[in-house]
Design an enzyme around this catalytic site. Structure first.
Site, short mmCIF file in Angstrom:
data_model
loop_
_atom_site.label_atom_id
_atom_site.label_comp_id
_atom_site.label_asym_id
_atom_site.label_seq_id
_atom_site.Cartn_x
_atom_site.Cartn_y
_atom_site.Cartn_z
N LYS A 1 4.10 8.96 27.26
CA LYS A 1 2.99 8.06 26.91
C LYS A 1 3.16 7.51 25.49
O LYS A 1 3.04 6.29 25.27
CB LYS A 1 1.66 8.82 27.03
CG LYS A 1 0.42 7.99 26.76
CD LYS A 1 -0.84 8.86 26.73
CE LYS A 1 -1.03 9.64 28.00
NZ LYS A 1 -2.29 10.43 27.99
N LYS B 1 0.52 19.66 23.72
CA LYS B 1 -0.76 19.98 24.37
C LYS B 1 -1.08 21.43 24.06
O LYS B 1 -0.17 22.25 23.84
CB LYS B 1 -0.67 19.79 25.89
CG LYS B 1 -2.00 19.44 26.52
CD LYS B 1 -2.41 18.02 26.20
CE LYS B 1 -3.70 17.63 26.93
NZ LYS B 1 -4.02 16.21 26.67
#
Length: 419
Positions: free
Chosen positions: A95, A107
């Protein structure tokens, strides 16, 4: 053999294999692109309000640092495990590369149901998690952000904990903070706004008039509620919405501003209306112009993909469509215009990048400037994906991921392998 397990990680691997085969990446080069650079598992003990001690497992995965520090959210949910966190970090890498940000993906998360914690317990757990992460994160190493189950307040606790350790205020360690604590205007709305903006771009391509068009939004958290409100403001009739408490349906269009106010005051859609209640299982396959899955991963499988009756599929969530469903969507002759997740929900990380830049410079922008710059980056990425999809006659997800993977691969090859 890998330390990462679970259906979400397996889905990320399958998606990468499709792209690696498409790009002709040699077998020996694939593990370096796919496997995370670093993963951390920590224990987070806290004192409960009743005097007992509870221990929660926390995770942080940093996929790569080739283009700059890693960047990614932190989720508090009872489904969190290392495999899920690793998959989300991998998707964040593609992304960031797709929209041109100088980040690798990361994350984090804690396996906990935050609704079962008091505010004091939630603060204690948030601060303990950040304390355990301090050796592995930093403004130029790994920058945290909110995700499912976390919010501006938790980011403020993260920032304060890190700052106390450093002996000075370090606002740039996290994004998604309150504006009063160094956050940026427009960050909370950024992901949902980006979803709606890209729906408008897709509608223009398909010659769909949005004023009077219909939309279904699955998930009414930060992303889904803002996307629904933005679509409503464009004249779209949002005929169905849902969250974890149930679904609502009104063929003439729901009163989205009122629903947003209800969800903000009550914490969910529960209690809004019994007359408008709908079986949530029916939502994804309802006829509509725009379908926005903005909840969890893997909600559109092969069976559901064959029954979709939307014209635009705007993936507000991360990984809502399985690889098996992708094959069905690619083969459907009537065509569904897919806005893939790594493009569709990238508005959040785009404005998080703006927040990080503003914090580093100690110079803040007006909200209109934030929106203008966000849409500029989203438009550029949308046009790149569409051009490649048409030029090579490939699925939009393949085009988007190919661009992201190619950029990461090129950077790794240029920098070389140390030592």
């Amino acid at each position: 053999m890998t330390a990462y397990r679970g259906p979400v990680f397996e889905m990320a691997v399958k998606q990468f294999e499709v792209i690696a085969n498409y790009l002709g990446i040699p077998d020996d080069a694939r593990p370096r692109l796919l496997l995370p650079k670093r993963s951390v598992t920590v224990s987070c003990p806290i004192h409960r309000d009743d005097g007992t001690t509870a221990v929660f497992e926390g995770y942080r995965v940093q996929h790569h640092l080739t283009l700059g520090p890693t960047k990614g959210g932190t989720r508090f949910a009872s489904t969190v495990d290392l495999g899920e966190v690793a998959a989300l970090a991998i998707w964040m890498s593609w992304k960031c590369a797709l929209v041109g940000l100088p980040y690798g993906g990361a994350k984090g998360g804690i396996n906990v149901d935050p609704s079962k914690l008091s505010k004091r317990e939630l603060e204690a757990l948030s601060r303990r998690y950040m304390q355990e992460m301090i050796p592995f994160v930093g403004p130029h190493t790994d920058v945290m952000a909110p995700d499912l189950g976390t919010n501006e307040q938790i980011m403020a606790w993260f920032m304060d904990t890190y700052s106390m350790y450093q002996g000075q205020t370090v606002t740039e360690i996290v994004t998604g903070k309150p504006v009063s604590a160094g956050g940026t205007l427009g960050r909370r709305e950024a992901t949902g706004r980006g979803v709606a903006h890209l729906v408008r771009r897709a509608a223009d391509e398909l010659k769909i008039r949005l004023n009077g068009a219909t939309a279904v939004v699955q998930g009414f958290g930060n992303v889904g509620s803002v996307a629904a409100l933005e679509l409503h403001n464009m004249g779209v009739k949002v005929i169905a919405v849902s969250d974890h408490t149930g679904a609502l349906y009104r063929p003439q269009g729901l009163d989205i501003p009122q629903l947003v106010r209800h969800a903000a005051s009550q914490g969910s859609l529960d209690g809004y209306s019994n007359e408008l209640a709908l079986d949530p299982a029916e939502m994804l396959t309802m006829p509509c112009d725009v379908l926005v899955p903005a909840a969890m991963e893997r909600v559109i499988d092969a069976e559901i993909a064959g029954k979709l009756r939307c014209r635009i599929l705007a993936e507000g969530a991360n990984g809502p469509t399985t690889p098996e469903a992708d094959r069905i969507l690619e083969g459907r002759q009537e065509g569904i215009f897919l806005i893939p997740d790594i493009l569709c929900n990238s508005g959040g990380v785009v404005v998080s990048y703006f927040e990080w830049v503003q914090d580093l410079q100690r110079l803040f922008w007006e909200e209109e400037e934030v929106k203008r710059r966000e849409y500029q980056l989203l438009d550029r990425a949308f046009e790149l994906v569409l051009a490649r999809s048409r030029r090579e006659n490939i699925f939009n997800r393949t085009a988007a991921m190919a661009i992201g993977v190619e950029r990461v691969r090129s950077a790794k090859e240029t920098r070389g392998l140390f030592p």
